[in-house]
Design a protein around this motif. Structure first.
Motif, mmCIF file in Angstrom:
data_model
loop_
_atom_site.group_PDB
_atom_site.id
_atom_site.type_symbol
_atom_site.label_atom_id
_atom_site.label_comp_id
_atom_site.label_asym_id
_atom_site.label_seq_id
_atom_site.Cartn_x
_atom_site.Cartn_y
_atom_site.Cartn_z
ATOM 1 N N VAL A 1 -15.583 17.070 34.220
ATOM 2 C CA VAL A 1 -14.187 17.535 34.297
ATOM 3 C C VAL A 1 -14.127 19.057 34.396
ATOM 4 N N GLN A 2 -14.994 19.727 33.642
ATOM 5 C CA GLN A 2 -15.023 21.201 33.702
ATOM 6 C C GLN A 2 -15.447 21.665 35.094
ATOM 7 N N ILE A 3 -16.447 21.015 35.647
ATOM 8 C CA ILE A 3 -16.931 21.401 36.983
ATOM 9 C C ILE A 3 -15.812 21.195 38.010
ATOM 10 N N TYR A 4 -15.175 20.031 37.932
ATOM 11 C CA TYR A 4 -14.103 19.725 38.878
ATOM 12 C C TYR A 4 -12.952 20.727 38.719
ATOM 13 N N GLY A 5 -12.650 21.068 37.466
ATOM 14 C CA GLY A 5 -11.560 22.005 37.184
ATOM 15 C C GLY A 5 -11.795 23.340 37.864
ATOM 16 N N VAL A 6 -13.024 23.839 37.784
ATOM 17 C CA VAL A 6 -13.342 25.128 38.412
ATOM 18 C C VAL A 6 -13.313 24.980 39.935
ATOM 19 N N ALA A 7 -13.971 23.941 40.442
ATOM 20 C CA ALA A 7 -14.084 23.774 41.897
ATOM 21 C C ALA A 7 -12.709 23.612 42.544
ATOM 22 N N SER A 8 -11.822 22.872 41.884
ATOM 23 C CA SER A 8 -10.517 22.598 42.496
ATOM 24 C C SER A 8 -9.601 23.826 42.472
ATOM 25 N N PHE A 9 -10.003 24.838 41.697
ATOM 26 C CA PHE A 9 -9.230 26.075 41.652
ATOM 27 C C PHE A 9 -9.373 26.852 42.962
ATOM 28 N N TYR A 10 -10.484 26.659 43.635
ATOM 29 C CA TYR A 10 -10.764 27.406 44.872
ATOM 30 C C TYR A 10 -10.459 26.556 46.095
ATOM 31 N N ASN A 11 -9.705 27.170 47.032
ATOM 32 C CA ASN A 11 -9.319 26.442 48.245
ATOM 33 C C ASN A 11 -10.480 26.025 49.116
ATOM 34 N N HIS A 12 -11.549 26.825 49.085
ATOM 35 C CA HIS A 12 -12.598 26.562 50.065
ATOM 36 C C HIS A 12 -13.562 25.449 49.670
ATOM 37 N N PHE A 13 -13.429 24.890 48.466
ATOM 38 C CA PHE A 13 -14.275 23.739 48.133
ATOM 39 C C PHE A 13 -13.552 22.469 48.538
ATOM 40 N N ARG A 14 -14.297 21.552 49.141
ATOM 41 C CA ARG A 14 -13.673 20.285 49.497
ATOM 42 C C ARG A 14 -14.450 19.142 48.857
ATOM 43 N N PHE A 15 -13.765 18.027 48.629
ATOM 44 C CA PHE A 15 -14.332 16.923 47.864
ATOM 45 C C PHE A 15 -14.562 15.681 48.718
ATOM 46 N N THR A 16 -14.256 15.794 50.002
ATOM 47 C CA THR A 16 -14.554 14.696 50.928
ATOM 48 C C THR A 16 -15.380 15.268 52.072
ATOM 49 N N PRO A 17 -16.189 14.427 52.733
ATOM 50 C CA PRO A 17 -17.032 14.941 53.816
ATOM 51 C C PRO A 17 -16.202 15.455 54.974
ATOM 52 N N LEU A 18 -16.821 16.275 55.822
ATOM 53 C CA LEU A 18 -16.152 16.700 57.041
ATOM 54 C C LEU A 18 -16.131 15.545 58.030
ATOM 55 N N GLY A 19 -15.079 15.479 58.851
ATOM 56 C CA GLY A 19 -15.049 14.486 59.910
ATOM 57 C C GLY A 19 -16.000 14.883 61.039
ATOM 58 N N ARG A 20 -16.220 13.943 61.981
ATOM 59 C CA ARG A 20 -17.058 14.304 63.136
ATOM 60 C C ARG A 20 -16.407 15.437 63.929
ATOM 61 N N HIS A 21 -15.084 15.512 63.838
ATOM 62 C CA HIS A 21 -14.344 16.603 64.486
ATOM 63 C C HIS A 21 -13.519 17.311 63.408
ATOM 64 N N PRO A 22 -14.086 18.355 62.818
ATOM 65 C CA PRO A 22 -13.343 19.051 61.763
ATOM 66 C C PRO A 22 -12.176 19.844 62.363
ATOM 67 N N VAL A 23 -10.995 19.572 61.868
ATOM 68 C CA VAL A 23 -9.803 20.303 62.325
ATOM 69 C C VAL A 23 -9.501 21.380 61.280
ATOM 70 N N GLN A 24 -9.373 22.617 61.758
ATOM 71 C CA GLN A 24 -9.097 23.719 60.839
ATOM 72 C C GLN A 24 -7.858 24.464 61.307
ATOM 73 N N MET A 25 -6.950 24.677 60.389
ATOM 74 C CA MET A 25 -5.750 25.456 60.711
ATOM 75 C C MET A 25 -5.865 26.800 60.025
ATOM 76 N N CYS A 26 -5.791 27.860 60.817
ATOM 77 C CA CYS A 26 -5.866 29.193 60.233
ATOM 78 C C CYS A 26 -4.569 29.483 59.483
ATOM 79 N N MET A 27 -4.730 29.901 58.241
ATOM 80 C CA MET A 27 -3.558 30.270 57.449
ATOM 81 C C MET A 27 -3.683 31.705 56.969
ATOM 82 N N GLY A 28 -4.415 32.511 57.750
ATOM 83 C CA GLY A 28 -4.449 33.942 57.481
ATOM 84 C C GLY A 28 -3.058 34.516 57.707
#
Ligand code: FES
Length: 168
Positions: free
Chosen positions: A61-88
């Motif tokens: 739970v502690q590990i998940y708590g820290v990881a979920s705080f950051y946007n760049h960590f993901r918890f599911t695999p990437l698709g064969r075609h990763p779609v990324q939307m720039c939100m800069g």
């Protein structure tokens, strides 16, 4: 049990073990460890998170708590075609959020998710370096400039047609 098969989970366990052997057991090493796990697998698998927790003497739970705080960590695999939307900033200012919502509707997944057929995953990313083309969407390495929510369905239909042509 995670979303991985038993064989995949076993392979991940071995790879994560090798990776963890390079790190001390200091809790301050958590972020670099998580980055290394994500670089290896493209996401943070459940089994690997448990190993990280054991390595650092923390709870899952502690590990998940820290990881979920950051946007760049993901918890599911990437698709064969990763779609990324720039939100800069530049993309955000000219309607990137609306395009992202349209992508969620079109793919029927949330940001950080993957479609059931594992073809597409969806992520929001920071500036991809071509602000003059904002708002920018990427699918794999391909850049889609000046996106609008109405262009999303068209882009997805075209891509699916290309995929079908390649599989024939
Ligand atoms: S902010 Fe989107 S490309 Fe720079």
């Amino acid at each position: 049990m995670g979303i991985e098969s038993e064989a995949e989970e076993q392979q991940m366990t071995e790879e994560t073990g090798k990776l963890l052997a390079q790190f001390e057991t200091e809790k301050s090493g958590l972020i670099p460890i998580l980055q290394s796990v994500q670089n290896t697998f493209g996401y943070l698998p459940e089994a690997a998170m448990r190993q990280v927790a054991d390595h650092l003497g923390m709870t899952d739970v502690q590990i998940y708590g820290v990881a979920s705080f950051y946007n760049h960590f993901r918890f599911t695999p990437l698709g064969r075609h990763p779609v990324q939307m720039c939100m800069g900033t530049a993309c955000h200012m000219v309607g990137g959020g609306l395009v992202l919502e349209a992508l969620e509707r079109s793919l029927d997944i949330q940001v950080g998710g993957i479609t059931e057929d594992k073809e597409f995953s969806l992520d929001r990313v920071a500036c991809v370096g071509c602000c003059g083309l904002a708002p920018v969407m990427m699918i794999g390495d391909k850049i889609y400039p000046k996106m609008t929510s109405t262009k999303v369905d068209e882009a997805m239909v075209n891509l699916k047609m290309e995929m079908e042509e390649k599989s024939d």
